[in-house]
Design a protein around this motif. Structure first.
Motif, mmCIF file in Angstrom:
data_model
loop_
_atom_site.group_PDB
_atom_site.id
_atom_site.type_symbol
_atom_site.label_atom_id
_atom_site.label_comp_id
_atom_site.label_asym_id
_atom_site.label_seq_id
_atom_site.Cartn_x
_atom_site.Cartn_y
_atom_site.Cartn_z
ATOM 1 N N VAL A 85 41.754 53.861 32.717
ATOM 2 C CA VAL A 85 41.143 52.875 33.621
ATOM 3 C C VAL A 85 40.410 51.785 32.845
ATOM 4 O O VAL A 85 39.491 51.152 33.354
ATOM 5 N N GLU A 86 40.842 51.566 31.596
ATOM 6 C CA GLU A 86 40.212 50.544 30.757
ATOM 7 C C GLU A 86 40.259 49.172 31.430
ATOM 8 O O GLU A 86 39.328 48.383 31.320
ATOM 9 N N ASP A 87 41.351 48.897 32.139
ATOM 10 C CA ASP A 87 41.513 47.611 32.829
ATOM 11 C C ASP A 87 41.446 47.783 34.344
ATOM 12 O O ASP A 87 42.030 46.997 35.093
ATOM 13 N N GLY A 88 40.727 48.796 34.785
ATOM 14 C CA GLY A 88 40.622 49.053 36.219
ATOM 15 C C GLY A 88 39.638 48.132 36.913
ATOM 16 O O GLY A 88 38.890 47.374 36.276
ATOM 17 N N SER A 89 39.629 48.181 38.218
ATOM 18 C CA SER A 89 38.717 47.390 39.039
ATOM 19 C C SER A 89 37.965 48.313 39.995
ATOM 20 O O SER A 89 38.467 49.374 40.383
ATOM 21 N N PHE A 90 36.785 47.887 40.409
ATOM 22 C CA PHE A 90 35.896 48.759 41.178
ATOM 23 C C PHE A 90 36.078 48.574 42.682
ATOM 24 O O PHE A 90 36.123 47.455 43.188
ATOM 25 N N SER A 91 36.153 49.708 43.382
ATOM 26 C CA SER A 91 36.278 49.709 44.835
ATOM 27 C C SER A 91 35.117 50.467 45.458
ATOM 28 O O SER A 91 34.925 51.656 45.182
ATOM 29 N N VAL A 92 34.341 49.794 46.291
ATOM 30 C CA VAL A 92 33.243 50.454 46.999
ATOM 31 C C VAL A 92 33.783 51.479 47.982
ATOM 32 O O VAL A 92 33.289 52.608 48.058
ATOM 33 N N TYR A 151 42.198 47.333 48.155
ATOM 34 C CA TYR A 151 41.079 46.399 48.131
ATOM 35 C C TYR A 151 40.049 46.804 47.074
ATOM 36 O O TYR A 151 39.640 47.958 46.999
ATOM 37 N N VAL A 152 39.663 45.849 46.242
ATOM 38 C CA VAL A 152 38.618 46.092 45.250
ATOM 39 C C VAL A 152 37.513 45.044 45.409
ATOM 40 O O VAL A 152 37.754 43.946 45.893
ATOM 41 N N ASN A 153 36.324 45.405 44.982
ATOM 42 C CA ASN A 153 35.165 44.518 45.118
ATOM 43 C C ASN A 153 34.880 43.713 43.859
ATOM 44 O O ASN A 153 34.276 42.640 43.933
ATOM 45 N N LEU A 154 35.276 44.255 42.707
ATOM 46 C CA LEU A 154 35.024 43.589 41.431
ATOM 47 C C LEU A 154 36.319 43.486 40.646
ATOM 48 O O LEU A 154 37.143 44.394 40.675
ATOM 49 N N ASN A 155 36.473 42.373 39.920
ATOM 50 C CA ASN A 155 37.630 42.264 39.037
ATOM 51 C C ASN A 155 37.396 43.100 37.782
ATOM 52 O O ASN A 155 36.362 43.767 37.649
ATOM 53 N N GLN A 156 38.339 43.055 36.856
ATOM 54 C CA GLN A 156 38.260 43.920 35.682
ATOM 55 C C GLN A 156 37.048 43.625 34.800
ATOM 56 O O GLN A 156 36.377 44.540 34.324
#
Length: 245
Positions: free
Chosen positions: A161-168, A182-187
């Protein structure tokens, strides 16, 4: 029978009590403690100095089953820069709100006390009060046992998940394969959130905060959403902050 208690505490709440007194709540290494401070509303009373929010006190108090009263105290630190700077004060009030709400849920009270004291010391001297507020909120999630997942994809369990994005909504990082969700933050923002979450408290400094300051607004919004989604917690103090940021 009354007993004498000697301890140190941080003033986290103050309300009026009868004609000339205040009722204060202190965060101590054993948890929260409420004390009556008699004469605190008299203009010339030295007791007024012991009711200021954020202040660290070495205090003596008489305690019994019905009434706890502060008898004497020394102000160890008043954190004057917090109360004299509007941004620091706003950030501090959000922190106080969460301390009062969640303190009883935290098992290691001594660790929490030391952490709060360190955060107020940092807040007193920082140029990034809202980012420090966000850092406190993230660390609090860990202490509450409601940690976001950063080490593997919350969809498939992939540890890459080194290049993953965050999902609330999903409670953590999503790998590239499932980023259609759907994600809340980019990488890049996700990496900044990870840095805030994992940094050791004693390593927090202005250089570190400056490094991720460009992402401040989105990080704050995401942490707010996480509290709302996973703890059903809506901050009243944050309503003031949102009119400023």
């Amino acid at each position: 029978m009354s007993q004498i208690q000697k301890a140190q505490g941080i003033v986290i709440k103050k309300i009026d009590y009868k004609e000339n007194a205040n009722l204060i709540t202190l965060l101590t290494k054993e948890g929260k403690l409420s004390l009556i401070v008699r004469g605190a509303k008299k203009i010339n009373s030295v007791m007024r100095n012991y009711t200021n929010l954020f202040s660290v006190l070495d205090f003596n108090a008489t305690t019994n089953l019905s009434l706890n009263t502060l008898t004497e105290a020394t102000v160890v630190n008043s954190f004057i820069n917090i109360v004299s700077d509007m941004d620091k004060l706003n950030a501090g009030m959000v922190i106080l709100e969460k301390i009062n709400y969640f303190c009883d849920e935290i098992q290691n009270k001594e660790l929490f006390y030391d952490f709060v004291k360190l955060i107020f010391d940092k807040l007193n001297n920082t140029n990034y009060p809202y980012l420090l507020m966000c850092l406190f909120e993230l660390k609090l999630l860990y202490l509450l046992g409601v940690s976001p997942e950063f080490k593997q994809c919350v969809i498939c369990g992939n540890k890459d998940v080194e290049d993953g994005s965050f999902s609330v909504e999903n409670g953590g990082v999503i790998c590239i394969k499932h980023m259609i969700n759907y994600v809340n933050l980019n990488q890049t923002e996700t990496k900044a959130l990870q840095l805030l979450y994992f940094i050791k408290p004693d390593k927090i400094d202005e250089e570190f905060l400056k490094l991720i300051s460009d992402y401040e607004q989105n990080l704050i919004k995401t942490v707010d959403s996480f509290y709302e989604r996973h703890l059903d917690y809506h901050s009243k103090a944050k309503k003031i902050i949102k009119t400023i940021l």
